[in-house]
Motif scaffolding. Structure first.
Motif, PDB file in Angstrom:
ATOM      1  N   GLY A  72       0.724  -1.247   0.119  1.00 23.24           N
ATOM      2  CA  GLY A  72      -0.020   0.264  -0.072  1.00 23.24           C
ATOM      3  C   GLY A  72       0.735   1.060   0.123  1.00 23.24           C
ATOM      4  N   VAL A  73       2.126   1.280   0.138  1.00 19.77           N
ATOM      5  CA  VAL A  73       2.963   2.495  -0.183  1.00 19.77           C
ATOM      6  C   VAL A  73       2.780   3.144  -1.612  1.00 19.77           C
ATOM      7  N   HIS A  74       2.549   4.550  -1.309  1.00 20.42           N
ATOM      8  CA  HIS A  74       2.318   5.310  -2.676  1.00 20.42           C
ATOM      9  C   HIS A  74       3.617   5.049  -3.529  1.00 20.42           C
ATOM     10  N   PRO A  75       3.386   4.914  -4.815  1.00 22.45           N
ATOM     11  CA  PRO A  75       4.483   4.917  -5.708  1.00 22.45           C
ATOM     12  C   PRO A  75       5.372   6.382  -5.507  1.00 22.45           C
ATOM     13  N   GLU A  76       4.778   7.193  -5.295  1.00 23.37           N
ATOM     14  CA  GLU A  76       5.620   8.497  -5.309  1.00 23.37           C
ATOM     15  C   GLU A  76       6.719   8.294  -4.165  1.00 23.37           C
ATOM     16  N   VAL A  77       6.155   7.533  -2.862  1.00 21.24           N
ATOM     17  CA  VAL A  77       7.117   7.602  -1.828  1.00 21.24           C
ATOM     18  C   VAL A  77       8.217   6.496  -2.057  1.00 21.24           C
ATOM     19  N   ILE A  78       8.113   5.640  -2.700  1.00 27.16           N
ATOM     20  CA  ILE A  78       8.872   4.668  -3.524  1.00 27.16           C
ATOM     21  C   ILE A  78      10.079   5.452  -4.245  1.00 27.16           C
ATOM     22  N   GLU A  79       9.516   6.168  -5.253  1.00 29.42           N
ATOM     23  CA  GLU A  79      10.315   6.753  -6.165  1.00 29.42           C
ATOM     24  C   GLU A  79      11.019   7.729  -5.369  1.00 29.42           C
ATOM     25  N   ALA A  80      10.718   8.524  -4.342  1.00 35.91           N
ATOM     26  CA  ALA A  80      11.592   9.432  -3.569  1.00 35.91           C
ATOM     27  C   ALA A  80      12.484   8.827  -2.932  1.00 35.91           C
ATOM     28  N   LEU A  81      12.356   7.479  -2.523  1.00 33.98           N
ATOM     29  CA  LEU A  81      13.574   6.632  -1.762  1.00 33.98           C
ATOM     30  C   LEU A  81      14.923   6.368  -2.460  1.00 33.98           C
ATOM     31  N   ALA A  82      14.512   6.463  -4.102  1.00 31.66           N
ATOM     32  CA  ALA A  82      15.407   6.216  -4.902  1.00 31.66           C
ATOM     33  C   ALA A  82      16.585   7.239  -5.062  1.00 31.66           C
ATOM     34  N   VAL A  83      16.165   8.504  -4.603  1.00 28.84           N
ATOM     35  CA  VAL A  83      16.897   9.621  -4.680  1.00 28.84           C
ATOM     36  C   VAL A  83      18.060   9.556  -3.732  1.00 28.84           C
ATOM     37  N   PRO A  84      19.409   9.759  -4.417  1.00 23.28           N
ATOM     38  CA  PRO A  84      20.389   9.596  -3.424  1.00 23.28           C
ATOM     39  C   PRO A  84      20.337  10.581  -2.350  1.00 23.28           C
ATOM     40  N   ASP A  85      20.662  10.024  -0.892  1.00 23.58           N
ATOM     41  CA  ASP A  85      20.812  10.986   0.091  1.00 23.58           C
ATOM     42  C   ASP A  85      22.233  10.421   0.795  1.00 23.58           C
ATOM     43  N   ARG A  86      22.282  11.005   2.171  1.00 23.85           N
ATOM     44  CA  ARG A  86      23.290  10.410   3.032  1.00 23.85           C
ATOM     45  C   ARG A  86      22.928  10.531   4.557  1.00 23.85           C
ATOM     46  N   ASN A  87      23.623   9.677   5.060  1.00 25.93           N
ATOM     47  CA  ASN A  87      23.193   9.873   6.576  1.00 25.93           C
ATOM     48  C   ASN A  87      23.741  11.102   7.288  1.00 25.93           C
ATOM     49  N   ARG A  88      23.077  11.503   8.285  1.00 22.64           N
ATOM     50  CA  ARG A  88      23.378  12.762   8.746  1.00 22.64           C
ATOM     51  C   ARG A  88      24.873  12.720   9.442  1.00 22.64           C
ATOM     52  N   THR A  89      25.759  13.864   9.407  1.00 25.25           N
ATOM     53  CA  THR A  89      26.920  13.818  10.026  1.00 25.25           C
ATOM     54  C   THR A  89      26.986  13.523  11.595  1.00 25.25           C
TER      55      THR A  89
ATOM     56  N   ALA B 206      25.466  11.211  13.295  1.00 25.26           N
ATOM     57  CA  ALA B 206      25.121   9.666  12.840  1.00 25.26           C
ATOM     58  C   ALA B 206      24.421   9.215  14.230  1.00 25.26           C
ATOM     59  N   ALA B 207      23.335   8.573  14.165  1.00 26.79           N
ATOM     60  CA  ALA B 207      22.655   7.930  15.378  1.00 26.79           C
ATOM     61  C   ALA B 207      23.271   6.444  15.534  1.00 26.79           C
ATOM     62  N   GLU B 208      23.118   5.974  16.721  1.00 25.91           N
ATOM     63  CA  GLU B 208      23.644   4.647  17.061  1.00 25.91           C
ATOM     64  C   GLU B 208      22.596   3.707  16.315  1.00 25.91           C
ATOM     65  N   ALA B 209      21.336   3.843  16.372  1.00 29.29           N
ATOM     66  CA  ALA B 209      20.562   2.816  16.163  1.00 29.29           C
ATOM     67  C   ALA B 209      19.956   2.853  14.974  1.00 29.29           C
ATOM     68  N   MET B 210      20.026   4.002  14.018  1.00 21.29           N
ATOM     69  CA  MET B 210      19.300   3.967  12.685  1.00 21.29           C
ATOM     70  C   MET B 210      20.329   5.104  11.851  1.00 21.29           C
ATOM     71  N   ILE B 211      20.038   4.874  10.524  1.00 19.78           N
ATOM     72  CA  ILE B 211      20.700   5.984   9.471  1.00 19.78           C
ATOM     73  C   ILE B 211      19.657   6.795   9.321  1.00 19.78           C
ATOM     74  N   ARG B 212      19.783   8.116   9.513  1.00 21.54           N
ATOM     75  CA  ARG B 212      18.709   9.298   9.275  1.00 21.54           C
ATOM     76  C   ARG B 212      18.873   9.943   7.949  1.00 21.54           C
ATOM     77  N   LEU B 213      18.358   9.872   7.044  1.00 23.03           N
ATOM     78  CA  LEU B 213      18.563  10.563   5.699  1.00 23.03           C
ATOM     79  C   LEU B 213      18.439  11.884   5.946  1.00 23.03           C
ATOM     80  N   GLU B 214      19.593  12.822   5.645  1.00 25.55           N
ATOM     81  CA  GLU B 214      19.877  14.139   5.772  1.00 25.55           C
ATOM     82  C   GLU B 214      18.866  15.062   5.304  1.00 25.55           C
ATOM     83  N   HIS B 215      18.476  14.555   4.147  1.00 26.40           N
ATOM     84  CA  HIS B 215      17.545  15.663   3.271  1.00 26.40           C
ATOM     85  C   HIS B 215      16.172  15.263   3.308  1.00 26.40           C
TER      86      HIS B 215
END
Length: 341
Positions: free
Chosen positions: A240-257, A259-268
């Motif tokens: 049920g996840v909207h295709p626009e959300v799936i498409e946005a996930l394919a845009v390159p991003d990076r972990n915050r500087t 960085a959290a211990e338990a997760m990768i937080r996409l900076e932008h």
């Protein structure tokens, strides 16, 4: 990072396809072993020549692993023979004195064993063209700790030398055990990309695929990393996840500087996802490898995408939009993208 493929006398038919796939992924190196006790001297020179020729055709520079057993396989004047067929460097595995190693180095550039030699052992070769390359470990539970590899990098830097190490394959694994050929034990069952990430972040310069074949997908993912420094993560979208959300996930991003211990937080991610048709309900379980997004109830954090590095409790403000095929290690500052299907 330089990437390398491997080929062996007993798997020579795999060399051509493997080298083509490796070169397409940006590989520039090839490793072969000319000391395996099970290999027969009958035809060994011809097979070695064919492997080196195939590597050259793919644009790969050949490193050959050697020991006193190499003379049994190749006959008289093995170092001159290897130079004549185009081998670029020989890795000295074991069984030679300092004087013998220096005599080999007069014929071909050498690599020394990063897994067994310490700084004092390397001093006699400080004036030579040298690289350090680790062992791989065919038997389960015998591989090194990643910290040992990091220590070898520190030693190599004292001499200004490169360090190489191996990752296990995920297609054809070399016998007789077929348990993979990694340097680091914890890498043995990881996807090849994640193994390479661990080595590079430990300071390794050259990553060789130890086994004679990888899947096409793994070569592709290694290629993205080698060519573009992009970590591509594969997974499955939640229903049920909207295709626009799936498409946005394919845009390159990076972990915050930070960085959290338990997760990768996409900076932008907040600016990209807050206006998308996000799921209406959160609170799903978040096992390691979950791709999640903060919902409107998270207020100014709405739209932030994260990838869990360990199991986390459910949170009504967070929806799981996908699950990676394999939980991932830390990715440092490398850009990343998630491909969910």
């Amino acid at each position: 990072m330089r990437l390398g493929a491997s080929a062996y006398l007993a798997h020579a038919p795999l060399a051509g396809p493997t080298f083509s796939a490796a070169a397409e992924a940006g590989a520039t190196l090839e490793f072969t072993s000319l000391l395996i006790p099970e290999d027969s001297p009958a035809g060994a020179r011809a097979v070695a020549t064919a492997i080196v020729s195939a590597a050259a055709s793919a644009g790969l520079s050949v490193v050959a692993d050697v020991s006193p057993n190499t003379a049994r396989l190749l006959g008289n004047s093995p170092w001159e023979f290897l130079r004549s067929i185009g081998v670029a460097r020989v890795r000295i595995d074991f069984g030679f004195s300092v004087a013998e190693i220096r005599s080999i180095a007069a014929v071909l550039p050498i690599a020394l064993n990063a897994s067994t030699l310490r700084a004092a052992d390397l001093e006699p070769f400080a004036d030579l063209d040298v690289e350090l390359i680790h062992n791989f470990y065919p038997r389960e539970w015998t591989g090194l700790a990643l910290s040992s590899v990091a220590s070898s990098v520190a030693v190599a830097r004292q001499f200004g030398w490169r360090v190489g190490a191996f990752i296990a394959g995920d297609s054809v694994r070399r016998g007789p055990l077929g348990e993979g050929l990694p340097t680091v034990e914890e890498h043995r069952a990881m996807p090849p990309l994640f193994q390479a990430l661990g080595l590079v972040d430990a300071g390794v310069n050259d990553v060789y695929v130890g086994d004679p074949a990888l899947t096409d997908l793994s070569w592709s993912r290694l290629g993205s990393f080698v060519r573009d420094d992009l970590v591509v993560l594969d997974g499955t979208a939640a229903p049920g996840v909207h295709p626009e959300v799936i498409e946005a996930l394919a845009v390159p991003d990076r972990n915050r500087t930070d960085a959290a211990e338990a997760m990768i937080r996409l900076e932008h991610s907040r600016e990209r996802f807050a206006g998308l048709p996000l799921p209406e309900v959160g609170g799903q379980p978040r096992p390691a490898g979950s791709v999640t997004v903060q919902l409107a109830s998270a207020r100014r954090y709405c739209g932030e995408v994260a990838i869990t590095l360990r199991d986390l409790p459910a949170d009504d403000r967070v929806a799981v939009v996908g699950m990676l095929a394999s939980p991932i290690p830390l990715v440092g500052a490398h850009p990343l993208t998630a491909v969910l299907r």
